[in-house]
Scaffold this motif. Structure first.
Motif, short mmCIF file in Angstrom:
data_model
loop_
_atom_site.label_atom_id
_atom_site.label_comp_id
_atom_site.label_asym_id
_atom_site.label_seq_id
_atom_site.Cartn_x
_atom_site.Cartn_y
_atom_site.Cartn_z
N MET A 41 35.50 30.21 34.74
CA MET A 41 36.15 30.93 33.51
C MET A 41 36.13 32.43 33.56
O MET A 41 36.98 32.97 32.94
N SER A 42 35.31 32.96 34.55
CA SER A 42 35.23 34.17 34.81
C SER A 42 36.36 35.10 35.08
O SER A 42 36.95 35.95 34.78
N LYS A 43 37.18 34.22 36.22
CA LYS A 43 38.49 34.75 36.77
C LYS A 43 39.58 34.93 35.79
O LYS A 43 40.22 35.81 35.75
N ARG A 101 41.32 38.26 34.30
CA ARG A 101 43.01 38.18 34.28
C ARG A 101 43.35 38.43 32.94
O ARG A 101 44.40 39.19 32.90
N GLU A 102 42.66 37.96 31.87
CA GLU A 102 43.12 38.08 30.67
C GLU A 102 42.86 39.62 30.16
O GLU A 102 43.82 40.37 29.53
N LYS A 103 41.79 39.98 30.53
CA LYS A 103 41.48 41.67 30.37
C LYS A 103 42.55 42.56 30.93
O LYS A 103 42.90 43.23 30.44
N ALA A 104 42.89 42.01 32.13
CA ALA A 104 43.85 42.90 32.79
C ALA A 104 45.05 42.81 32.36
O ALA A 104 45.67 43.95 32.24
N TYR A 107 49.08 45.67 29.04
CA TYR A 107 49.98 45.78 27.82
C TYR A 107 49.75 47.07 26.90
O TYR A 107 50.61 47.83 26.60
N GLY A 108 48.36 47.51 26.84
CA GLY A 108 48.09 48.77 25.99
C GLY A 108 48.58 49.97 26.88
O GLY A 108 49.20 50.93 25.92
#
Length: 107
Positions: free
Chosen positions: A1-3, A7-10, A15-16
């Motif tokens: 789940m960490s990867k 990836r979601e944070k990246a 996007y930001g």
């Protein structure tokens, strides 16, 4: 789940950054447009810069770019300068490309 989380944070971070970059591009386009209109109004130097800031600020009135066009058209009409809205919007499109290039190249 960490990867997956990484990836979601990246993606969120990208996007930001993309949103911030797009904001800067539109603000630069509005400044360039303001300087273009200022020239039509016979403004130079500090007066032209001040007018360009007014155009940038006008974009915060509502979503979209109609608020900028309305301000510019009202100012041109008040000064008795006959430019079509189509011409102003066309210049906006051209200056968006210029602003994008300036922001992306850091110039």
């Amino acid at each position: 789940m960490s990867k997956f989380d990484d990836r979601e944070k990246a993606f969120e971070s990208k996007y930001g950054r993309d949103q911030e970059n797009e904001f800067k591009i539109v603000a630069r386009r509005n400044k360039l447009l303001g300087l273009w209109v200022a020239e039509k109004l016979g403004k130079t130097g500090e007066a032209a810069e001040s007018y360009a800031k007014e155009v940038v600020t006008a974009d915060f009135e509502e979503v979209g770019h109609d608020d900028v066009v309305r301000k510019i058209m009202a100012d041109l009409n008040s000064a008795g300068i006959d430019l079509s809205e189509h011409l102003v919007r066309s210049e906006m499109d051209k200056l968006l490309l210029v602003a994008r290039q300036q922001i992306e190249t850091g110039s």
